[in-house]
Scaffold this motif. Structure first.
Motif, mmCIF file in Angstrom:
data_model
loop_
_atom_site.group_PDB
_atom_site.id
_atom_site.type_symbol
_atom_site.label_atom_id
_atom_site.label_comp_id
_atom_site.label_asym_id
_atom_site.label_seq_id
_atom_site.Cartn_x
_atom_site.Cartn_y
_atom_site.Cartn_z
ATOM 1 N N UNK A 1 12.157 -27.381 29.421
ATOM 2 C CA UNK A 1 12.508 -26.184 30.186
ATOM 3 C C UNK A 1 13.770 -25.521 29.639
ATOM 4 N N UNK A 2 14.675 -26.314 29.061
ATOM 5 C CA UNK A 2 15.931 -25.782 28.541
ATOM 6 C C UNK A 2 15.765 -25.086 27.198
ATOM 7 N N UNK A 3 14.731 -25.448 26.463
ATOM 8 C CA UNK A 3 14.509 -24.818 25.162
ATOM 9 C C UNK A 3 13.837 -23.466 25.361
ATOM 10 N N UNK B 1 10.577 -36.684 33.679
ATOM 11 C CA UNK B 1 11.560 -35.761 34.260
ATOM 12 C C UNK B 1 12.540 -35.279 33.192
ATOM 13 N N UNK B 2 13.043 -36.217 32.393
ATOM 14 C CA UNK B 2 13.992 -35.854 31.340
ATOM 15 C C UNK B 2 13.310 -34.963 30.297
ATOM 16 N N UNK B 3 12.100 -35.319 29.911
ATOM 17 C CA UNK B 3 11.364 -34.513 28.940
ATOM 18 C C UNK B 3 11.089 -33.112 29.434
ATOM 19 N N UNK B 4 10.726 -33.000 30.708
ATOM 20 C CA UNK B 4 10.476 -31.677 31.291
ATOM 21 C C UNK B 4 11.753 -30.860 31.297
ATOM 22 N N UNK B 5 12.881 -31.504 31.613
ATOM 23 C CA UNK B 5 14.167 -30.809 31.593
ATOM 24 C C UNK B 5 14.517 -30.293 30.206
ATOM 25 N N UNK B 6 14.255 -31.104 29.206
ATOM 26 C CA UNK B 6 14.533 -30.688 27.825
ATOM 27 C C UNK B 6 13.621 -29.534 27.424
#
Length: 112
Positions: free
Chosen positions: A49-51, A42-47
């Motif tokens: 998606x933010x880039x 989840x955290x990796x996907x958030x990172x």
């Protein structure tokens, strides 16, 4: 140590090996690892998606390529997954190690 072969017959086989405890602890560790995997994903996907998204040329520039020499044959373009976070890489490594431990336990159970 020099006489180990002579002393070996006097050593009895292992008794009361508590493999079940090890198996249950490893299963508990694996369950906790799965929870960590969900969080890391989840955290990796958030990172990710933010880039901002990269063009094909930018992706090629950031690509890490290894060149290996295997028995005299050069191996090119073996890429490393650069998109994973450190925690996601840890989870992948931990899963491999856990599966190896499970297979070793299976071997032990077959022998005892």
């Amino acid at each position: 140590l020099l006489n180990v072969h002579e002393e070996m017959p006097s050593i009895g086989p292992a008794e009361s090996v508590v493999v079940e405890t090890l198996v249950s602890e490893l299963k508990e560790l694996n369950d906790q690892l799965q929870k960590v995997k969900i969080t890391a994903t989840v955290v990796g996907k958030g990172i990710r998606d933010a880039t901002p998204s990269l063009t094909g040329l930018d992706k090629l520039r950031q690509q890490k390529t290894k060149i290996k020499d295997v028995e005299g044959v050069n191996m090119y373009n073996q890429t490393e997954p650069a998109h994973l976070t450190i925690m996601e890489k840890f989870v992948v490594y931990a899963e491999k190690q856990t599966q190896e431990a499970f297979s070793r336990i299976d071997e032990v159970q077959e022998n005892f």
